[in-house]
Design a protein around this motif. Sequence first.
Motif, short mmCIF file in Angstrom:
data_model
loop_
_atom_site.label_atom_id
_atom_site.label_comp_id
_atom_site.label_asym_id
_atom_site.label_seq_id
_atom_site.Cartn_x
_atom_site.Cartn_y
_atom_site.Cartn_z
N MET A 1 0.82 -1.20 0.00
CA MET A 1 0.00 0.00 0.00
C MET A 1 0.86 1.26 0.00
SD MET A 1 -2.81 1.35 2.75
CE MET A 1 -1.52 1.59 3.97
N CYS A 2 1.89 1.27 0.83
CA CYS A 2 2.75 2.45 0.92
C CYS A 2 3.57 2.66 -0.35
CB CYS A 2 3.66 2.35 2.14
SG CYS A 2 2.75 2.57 3.68
N GLN A 3 3.80 1.61 -1.10
CA GLN A 3 4.54 1.74 -2.35
C GLN A 3 3.63 2.18 -3.50
OE1 GLN A 3 6.20 -2.25 -2.40
NE2 GLN A 3 8.20 -1.46 -1.79
N GLU A 4 2.34 1.86 -3.42
CA GLU A 4 1.43 2.14 -4.53
C GLU A 4 0.54 3.37 -4.35
OE1 GLU A 4 0.82 -2.51 -5.93
OE2 GLU A 4 -0.88 -1.42 -5.11
N GLU A 5 0.27 3.76 -3.12
CA GLU A 5 -0.68 4.84 -2.87
C GLU A 5 0.02 6.09 -2.36
OE1 GLU A 5 -3.77 4.48 -3.77
OE2 GLU A 5 -3.65 2.33 -4.13
N THR A 6 -0.55 7.26 -2.64
CA THR A 6 -0.02 8.51 -2.12
C THR A 6 -0.79 8.97 -0.89
OG1 THR A 6 -1.43 9.79 -3.62
CG2 THR A 6 0.81 9.27 -4.38
N GLU A 7 -1.99 8.43 -0.69
CA GLU A 7 -2.81 8.72 0.47
C GLU A 7 -3.49 7.44 0.92
OE1 GLU A 7 -5.62 11.73 -0.59
OE2 GLU A 7 -4.11 13.29 -0.73
N PHE A 8 -3.76 7.37 2.22
CA PHE A 8 -4.53 6.24 2.76
C PHE A 8 -5.27 6.73 3.99
CE2 PHE A 8 -0.46 6.09 4.90
CZ PHE A 8 -0.76 5.77 6.21
N VAL A 9 -6.20 5.89 4.48
CA VAL A 9 -6.98 6.23 5.66
C VAL A 9 -6.57 5.29 6.79
CG1 VAL A 9 -9.30 6.41 6.66
CG2 VAL A 9 -8.90 7.07 4.27
N ALA A 10 -6.21 5.87 7.92
CA ALA A 10 -5.86 5.09 9.11
C ALA A 10 -7.05 5.11 10.05
CB ALA A 10 -4.64 5.69 9.79
N VAL A 11 -7.44 3.94 10.54
CA VAL A 11 -8.57 3.83 11.47
C VAL A 11 -8.19 2.95 12.65
CG1 VAL A 11 -10.36 4.13 9.70
CG2 VAL A 11 -9.58 1.84 10.29
N LEU A 12 -8.92 3.12 13.73
CA LEU A 12 -8.75 2.28 14.90
C LEU A 12 -9.46 0.96 14.66
CD1 LEU A 12 -7.79 2.05 17.86
CD2 LEU A 12 -10.01 2.97 18.52
N VAL A 13 -8.75 -0.14 14.89
CA VAL A 13 -9.32 -1.48 14.74
C VAL A 13 -9.74 -1.97 16.12
CG1 VAL A 13 -8.86 -3.85 14.01
CG2 VAL A 13 -7.91 -1.95 12.71
N GLY A 14 -10.91 -2.61 16.20
CA GLY A 14 -11.42 -3.11 17.46
C GLY A 14 -10.55 -4.22 18.04
N ASP A 15 -10.66 -4.42 19.35
CA ASP A 15 -9.90 -5.48 20.02
C ASP A 15 -10.15 -6.85 19.41
OD1 ASP A 15 -8.71 -3.72 21.78
OD2 ASP A 15 -10.21 -4.04 23.37
N ASP A 16 -11.36 -7.06 18.90
CA ASP A 16 -11.70 -8.35 18.30
C ASP A 16 -11.15 -8.50 16.88
OD1 ASP A 16 -13.30 -6.61 16.85
OD2 ASP A 16 -15.19 -7.60 17.37
N ARG A 17 -10.58 -7.43 16.33
CA ARG A 17 -10.02 -7.37 14.97
C ARG A 17 -11.07 -7.67 13.90
NH1 ARG A 17 -5.27 -5.65 14.25
NH2 ARG A 17 -4.81 -6.86 12.41
N ASN A 18 -12.36 -7.59 14.27
CA ASN A 18 -13.45 -7.83 13.32
C ASN A 18 -14.22 -6.56 13.00
OD1 ASN A 18 -13.06 -10.62 12.99
ND2 ASN A 18 -14.06 -11.01 14.94
N SER A 19 -13.83 -5.45 13.57
CA SER A 19 -14.52 -4.20 13.32
C SER A 19 -13.51 -3.05 13.37
CB SER A 19 -15.62 -3.98 14.37
OG SER A 19 -15.05 -3.91 15.67
N CYS A 20 -13.92 -1.92 12.80
CA CYS A 20 -13.06 -0.74 12.86
C CYS A 20 -13.93 0.50 12.96
CB CYS A 20 -12.15 -0.68 11.64
SG CYS A 20 -12.99 -0.32 10.09
N ALA A 21 -13.29 1.60 13.29
CA ALA A 21 -13.99 2.88 13.39
C ALA A 21 -14.54 3.27 12.02
CB ALA A 21 -13.04 3.95 13.90
N THR A 22 -15.61 4.04 12.02
CA THR A 22 -16.18 4.51 10.75
C THR A 22 -15.59 5.84 10.31
OG1 THR A 22 -18.02 5.56 11.91
CG2 THR A 22 -18.36 3.29 11.11
N VAL A 23 -14.86 6.50 11.21
CA VAL A 23 -14.19 7.75 10.87
C VAL A 23 -12.69 7.51 10.95
CG1 VAL A 23 -13.78 10.15 11.55
CG2 VAL A 23 -16.09 9.19 11.66
#
Length: 126
Positions: free
Chosen positions: A7-29
């Motif tokens: 991703m870091c080699q191919e994209e100039t921008e990305f979105v970082a989000v908080l991932v839940g403790d269960d690793r099955n969900s993430c923040a919507t913002v």
Amino acid sequence: EPRNVRMCQEETEFVAVLVGDDRNSCATVGTVMRVDAVGNSTRDSTGAVLADPRGSPRALRVSCTAIGRCEIVSIQNAASWADPGARLRGEYLVADCRTLADVAAAAATDDARSGASGALAFLAKT
């Protein structure tokens, strides 16, 4: 992870989000990050020294700048998150995002104040 390297080699921008403790969900913002510089790292994420850091980009040193916030509307390839094969192939998640109204308003206000053409706009890829 191979997908983060790719991703870091191919994209100039990305979105970082908080991932839940269960690793099955993430923040919507999330925070829209601009990739400023990418280079090979001499250590991996555990701190172990890499024998040949330039030979294989297993670990990268990435410098980024937060440029805005966005709402994640959907993930185009959500099944890749739990697929070990996708992780090894370097398949990173691709999201459909919407710039948050407060971020767009702040960018418009800044642009109006500066009066400069081509002022920085806080927009995520849609």
